[in-house]
Design a protein around this motif. Structure first.
Motif, short mmCIF file in Angstrom:
data_model
loop_
_atom_site.label_atom_id
_atom_site.label_comp_id
_atom_site.label_asym_id
_atom_site.label_seq_id
_atom_site.Cartn_x
_atom_site.Cartn_y
_atom_site.Cartn_z
N THR A 151 73.26 9.55 87.19
CA THR A 151 73.42 10.08 85.91
C THR A 151 74.61 9.58 85.22
N PRO A 152 74.83 9.62 83.67
CA PRO A 152 76.09 9.17 82.98
C PRO A 152 77.27 10.01 83.85
N LEU A 153 77.36 11.23 84.10
CA LEU A 153 78.35 11.91 84.81
C LEU A 153 78.88 11.14 86.10
N GLN A 154 77.83 10.86 86.98
CA GLN A 154 77.83 10.36 88.05
C GLN A 154 78.56 8.88 87.97
N ILE A 155 77.94 8.26 86.86
CA ILE A 155 78.27 6.77 86.79
C ILE A 155 79.86 6.91 86.33
N ALA A 156 80.29 8.02 85.49
CA ALA A 156 81.55 8.03 85.06
C ALA A 156 82.58 8.25 86.32
N GLU A 157 82.16 9.12 87.16
CA GLU A 157 82.90 9.42 88.47
C GLU A 157 83.20 8.06 89.36
N GLN A 158 82.09 7.16 89.45
CA GLN A 158 82.26 5.96 90.21
C GLN A 158 83.28 5.15 89.44
N LEU A 159 83.13 5.22 87.92
CA LEU A 159 83.82 4.20 87.15
C LEU A 159 85.52 4.76 87.30
N ALA A 160 85.74 5.99 87.25
CA ALA A 160 87.11 6.49 87.44
C ALA A 160 87.52 6.05 88.93
N ALA A 161 86.96 6.23 90.02
CA ALA A 161 87.22 5.71 91.14
C ALA A 161 87.83 4.28 91.06
#
Length: 403
Positions: free
Chosen positions: A20-30
């Motif tokens: 999901t966009p929120l999950q992708i954001a977490e991956q990107l943040a890492a």
């Protein structure tokens, strides 16, 4: 895409994201967090990290599916901005300004303009940069047969150097009218300078721009209906203020999370403490309690304001002055609260971490530096004045580029 940009892109690794966009954001943040300390010291343009954001697909989050986007809400976007800001507030700002520029297109342009530009953005994964600085009126627009010729300078052009398109502004010669336009970043007459070297937000590319006889066609002007033509068009400044709010919030959340990790792993019990371990020291517990309480209040206020913005956005031209005013009050309250809480926490986090946490190797001071630089761009005193005027006199904030 420019030749320089094409050559750079060809050398950058491809990044794969899923969920999901929120999950992708977490991956990107890492991914951003893994190099944040080193990049803060280096400054400049983070091409690889910006390419990763392109690869994530999140640049089209707000665009409706009918135009090729993901159909996200403002509330979802602000959550993602917050997630990214915990890791890297510079990249969070540049990412967030993508949507401030898209909002400018939607609110100021005609139906045909905004739909075409939003569709093109989704289709080509375009990144928009900012050269709309209403406080800097050094760029003058001279009328031509086919439109205007922009010439002059502009400061604080965040995200411009690695962008595909720019939102630019100028003052019309003779009339003083404020003009806004959407143009390709690579067009002749645009020079984006690598002169941003401030103590914080060091990778936002917030340097200056020179415009030398930049040709702007009539159809590229975003003036139908244009700025402040309705309460709906006046939402742009509130979109921006809530962007600031959520970057401040995410940044502060990131600082507090690092402080907790450091306290648990490295902070020593002070010699005068009666506690046997640092996690039982009453003063450290007291400070963390204060941090949590102020940050939790900031979260609640920010989330409420985001929900109100979504509701106002759906009203479109039916939005009333009163509804716009109520939203402004909610946004300003949220921003004022996190500005004060954030500056307090990013400074006092060293009181719970201890003297060794000030080592340059960790660069924990980057949180305070980033927040201090960003908050000075729009002094909180004026938002507090607006809130006081509402409480005492029942006056909503007057719509402007900052209120």
């Amino acid at each position: 895409m420019s030749l320089v940009r094409s050559l750079i892109a060809a050398t950058l690794p491809a990044h794969a994201f899923s969920g999901t966009p929120l999950q992708i954001a977490e991956q990107l943040a890492a991914l951003l967090a893994s190099t944040a300390v080193e990049r803060d010291q280096r400054g400049g343009t983070p091409y690889e990290q910006r390419q990763a954001i392109r690869d994530s697909g999140l640049l089209k989050l707000l665009i409706p599916p009918a135009l090729g986007g993901l159909g996200g809400s403002w509330a979802e976007l602000y959550q993602i901005i917050r997630i990214l800001a915990r890791a890297d507030s510079s990249l969070a700002q540049v990412f967030a300004f993508q949507f401030l520029m898209l909002a400018s297109i939607r609110l100021y342009g005609s139906d045909a303009q905004w739909k075409a530009l939003w569709r093109e953005t989704a289709q080509d994964n375009l990144w928009w940069g900012n050269a709309l600085n209403p406080l800097d009126n050094r760029t003058v627009a001279t009328p031509t047969v086919s439109g205007y010729r922009f010439s002059g300078q502009k400061s604080f052009c965040s995200g411009g150097r690695d962008s595909d398109r720019l939102i630019v502004s100028a003052i019309e010669e003779g009339t003083g009218r404020f003009l806004v336009a959407a143009v390709p970043t690579t067009r002749a007459g645009i020079t984006l300078k690598d002169d941003w070297d401030n103590i914080g937000q060091r990778q936002t590319d917030s340097g200056s721009a020179d415009f030398q006889s930049l040709e702007v066609a009539e159809h590229e002007l975003l003036m139908l209906p244009g700025p402040f033509s309705s309460p709906f068009s006046g939402l742009r400044s509130l979109v921006a203020q809530l962007i600031f709010t959520n970057i401040y919030l995410g940044l502060t959340e990131g600082a507090l999370a690092e402080a907790v990790i450091y306290t648990r792993s490295s902070t020593r019990v002070w010699s005068g403490s009666l506690a046997s371990e640092v996690q039982q020291d009453p003063y450290i517990l007291l400070h963390y309690g204060e941090f949590f309480a102020s940050l939790e209040a900031s979260r609640v206020l920010a989330d409420r304001a985001a929900d109100l913005l979504d509701a106002a956005w759906q009203q479109q031209l039916a939005l009333t002055d009163a509804q716009r005013g109520e939203l402004a009050i909610a946004v300003f309250a949220a921003k004022a609260n996190i500005t004060r809480a954030g500056l307090d926490i990013t400074s006092r986090m060293f009181e719970v971490a201890g003297a060794r946490a000030t080592t340059a190797r960790l660069r924990l001071d980057r949180y305070w530096r980033n927040l201090r630089v960003y908050t000075l761009h729009d002094p909180i005193d004026f938002k507090l004045k607006d809130l006081g005027d509402w409480l005492l006199n029942g006056q909503y904030p007057k719509p402007s580029f900052y209120s």
